[in-house]
Design a protein around this motif. Structure first.
Motif, short mmCIF file in Angstrom:
data_model
loop_
_atom_site.label_atom_id
_atom_site.label_comp_id
_atom_site.label_asym_id
_atom_site.label_seq_id
_atom_site.Cartn_x
_atom_site.Cartn_y
_atom_site.Cartn_z
N ASP A 150 0.84 -1.19 0.06
CA ASP A 150 -0.10 0.04 -0.05
C ASP A 150 0.92 1.30 0.11
O ASP A 150 0.50 2.24 -0.76
N GLN A 164 3.49 2.05 -1.32
CA GLN A 164 4.24 2.11 -2.81
C GLN A 164 3.33 2.93 -3.60
O GLN A 164 3.62 3.25 -4.72
N TYR A 165 2.16 3.00 -3.27
CA TYR A 165 1.13 3.99 -4.11
C TYR A 165 1.04 5.33 -3.63
O TYR A 165 1.33 5.99 -4.29
N GLU A 166 0.63 5.42 -2.31
CA GLU A 166 0.48 6.77 -1.97
C GLU A 166 0.54 6.68 -0.42
O GLU A 166 0.32 5.95 0.33
N ALA A 167 1.05 7.88 0.06
CA ALA A 167 1.18 7.94 1.75
C ALA A 167 -0.26 8.04 2.32
O ALA A 167 -1.18 8.74 1.92
N LYS A 189 -2.36 5.74 2.47
CA LYS A 189 -3.13 4.57 2.01
C LYS A 189 -2.82 3.15 2.75
O LYS A 189 -1.87 2.76 3.07
#
Length: 231
Positions: free
Chosen positions: A182, A184-187, A189
């Motif tokens: 998670d 690696q997608y957005e802070a 998340k």
């Protein structure tokens, strides 16, 4: 401890390293510097801190002297560490990734967690552990919408004598079907990540995602280092 040779007697070291020929005068200059730096910690009031710092200095200098590190190589190392610092933030820790790839993380775990009877071996958290994961109840789904094949997980926590342990904290975090966590997608998340506690009989159960192979993040300096050495 590094080994040095006198002029005219170059030889292979324990790991096949060819130690350069170094004159006695040069060796004396280098050793004096080591002694001076080690002595600079004599006034340290914390014995453990003094031990750590002096040992670090000795090992670092031994490495520099053994491989005859060039100024350009040292500059490259400083740049590598600088870039590792720049890419590190509250959810990504490039230095933990570096520690993991060098085996330092696992070795630290080894020396601090002695093997005991049939206990599960201690291991590293890895670079994707995040504090304060969502809490779920037994039997809940921790995928939170992350893509992947659903997977039912259950088991029992016991001590080494087989006695069930109630209330054991179980942290779970996993990658989705694309091999990404998670963070690696957005802070901020949170998906494929949660914590729960074992039941009175030591049991635990939850829905997660079928594990898939995943790569380490290779867009930073550690990824470039691994590519450079063929790992």
């Amino acid at each position: 401890m590094a080994t040095y040779v006198n002029p005219g007697s170059a030889q292979a070291g324990a790991h096949g390293t060819i130690y350069r020929e170094v004159s006695p005068e040069q060796l004396a200059v280098e050793q004096q510097l080591v002694d001076n730096v080690v002595a600079s910690f004599d006034a340290c009031q914390d014995p453990r801190l003094q031990e750590l710092m002096t040992s670090l200095v000795k090992h670092l200098h031994a490495f520099i002297r053994e491989v005859r590190l060039t100024e350009e190589e040292w500059g490259t190392a400083i740049d590598f560490l600088t870039r590792a610092g720049h890419i590190t933030d509250e959810v990504r820790q490039e230095f933990i990734l570096l520690s993991d790839t060098l085996g330092a993380s696992m070795q630290t775990i080894n020396v601090n967690n002695q093997a005991y009877q049939g206990a599960t071996e201690a291991t590293v958290f890895g670079p994707f552990f995040v504090e304060d994961s969502p809490a779920i109840e037994l039997g809940d789904d921790l995928a939170f919408g992350a893509p992947g094949e659903p997977c039912w997980v259950e088991g029992t926590v016991t001590d080494t004598d087989g006695t069930p342990l109630a209330g054991a904290l179980i942290e779970v975090w996993e990658a989705d079907e694309d091999g990404l966590y998670d963070v690696q997608y957005e802070a901020g998340k949170r998906a494929g990540r949660a914590h729960l506690f074992s039941a009175p009989d030591g049991g635990y159960r939850f829905w997660g995602l079928t594990p898939t192979p995943y790569p380490i993040p290779d867009d930073g300096p550690v990824g470039k280092m691994l590519d450079a050495v063929g790992r």
